[in-house]
Enzyme design. Structure first.
Site, PDB file in Angstrom:
ATOM      1  N   CYS A  87       0.673  -0.844  -0.092  1.00  0.00           N
ATOM      2  CA  CYS A  87      -0.115  -0.005   0.342  1.00  0.00           C
ATOM      3  C   CYS A  87       1.002   1.705   0.041  1.00  0.00           C
ATOM      4  CB  CYS A  87      -0.878  -0.219   1.145  1.00  0.00           C
ATOM      5  SG  CYS A  87      -2.310  -1.684   1.129  1.00  0.00           S
ATOM      6  N   TYR A 162       3.356   9.848 -11.195  1.00  0.00           N
ATOM      7  CA  TYR A 162       1.902   8.796 -10.360  1.00  0.00           C
ATOM      8  C   TYR A 162       1.313   7.953 -11.318  1.00  0.00           C
ATOM      9  CZ  TYR A 162      -1.593   7.510  -6.708  1.00  0.00           C
ATOM     10  OH  TYR A 162      -2.570   6.719  -6.323  1.00  0.00           O
TER      11      TYR A 162
END
Length: 256
Positions: A87, A162
């Site tokens: 994560c 990203y």
């Protein structure tokens, strides 16, 4: 895979989606290693959960030596690794060209790729090395769940780093699943939309509100517990492999 009595590694486990995942895994009977760069938050959460259930290891997922030390500690502390959930990630928004037309600093792009993509692979490779040594239980040695993003498919302006990092995470799923399948290790990824995390809060109210407008139904920010529920499904369902699942209430982001 039955989560009860398994050992899980969760990166970014001290906050946001990772913290919710740690909570779910512990509630399901697993022992969990929280790997995070935030020492204070990580130690506090591991203490709250209890030494018999969780441990914290300060980790820079982009650093080879740091991750090697972390996984070695987990194996020594808990005995092995059965589940890996990656994560850890950063947003790092920046445009390719600034307002004056000057190219952005390369280190901004490199930092995001190093943490989000290389960091994911770095942790995965060492966890599956441990998983490969496990005795199969119900035909499985291990499960990996990597976290991508809806931005992997509809990246917005300013998300070049990203979006490409998360697209890389999506691209890991199938080749990794194909390679590790003969070892009885499954690999899947999740592409979350907008969830109530520190990362989302950091985007600012204006950006968050504009993103909510792209959500179809339910028209709200996702609850991290809903993400953790999907992680649980991917771990437990033996026929889920090599897949990326979107969890975003049918949101499709616009350019801005």
């Amino acid at each position: 895979m039955n989560i009860q009595d398994k050992v899980a590694v969760v990166t970014g486990g001290a906050s946001g989606l990772g913290k919710s995942t740690v909570s779910m895994l512990c509630a399901s009977g697993a022992r969990v290693a929280i790997l995070d760069a935030n020492k204070d938050a990580g130690k506090a959460y591991a203490t709250e959960l209890g030494d018999d259930v969780a441990c914290f290891v300060a980790t820079d997922v982009s650093n080879q030596a740091s991750v090697e030390a972390a996984i070695n500690f987990v194996v020594q502390h808990f005995g092995n690794v059965d589940i890996c959930v990656n994560c850890a990630g950063i947003a790092g928004p920046s445009k390719i060209l600034d307002k004056t037309g000057k190219a952005s600093a390369l280190e901004n792009y490199v930092r995001v790729i190093n943490i989000n993509l290389i960091g994911t692979f770095n942790v995965m490779r060492l966890c599956v090395e441990s998983m490969a040594k496990n005795e199969p239980k119900d035909g499985e040695r291990g499960v990996v769940v990597n976290v991508a993003s809806g931005a992997a498919f509809e990246g917005q302006i300013g998300q070049s780093a990203y979006s490409s990092s998360k697209a890389g995470v999506v691209g890991l799923s199938l080749p990794a699943a194909r390679e590790l399948g003969p070892l009885n290790i499954r690999v899947n990824s999740i592409a979350p939309g907008l969830f109530l995390t520190e990362l989302a809060k950091g985007l600012g109210n204006k950006v968050v509100n504009s993103l909510i407008e792209t959500i179809e139904a339910p028209k709200r920010i996702g609850d991290p517990a809903e993400f953790a529920h999907l992680v649980k499904f991917l771990v437990e369902n033996q026929y889920m492999n090599g897949e990326c699942i979107r969890i975003d209430a049918a949101a499709r982001m616009q350019a801005r």
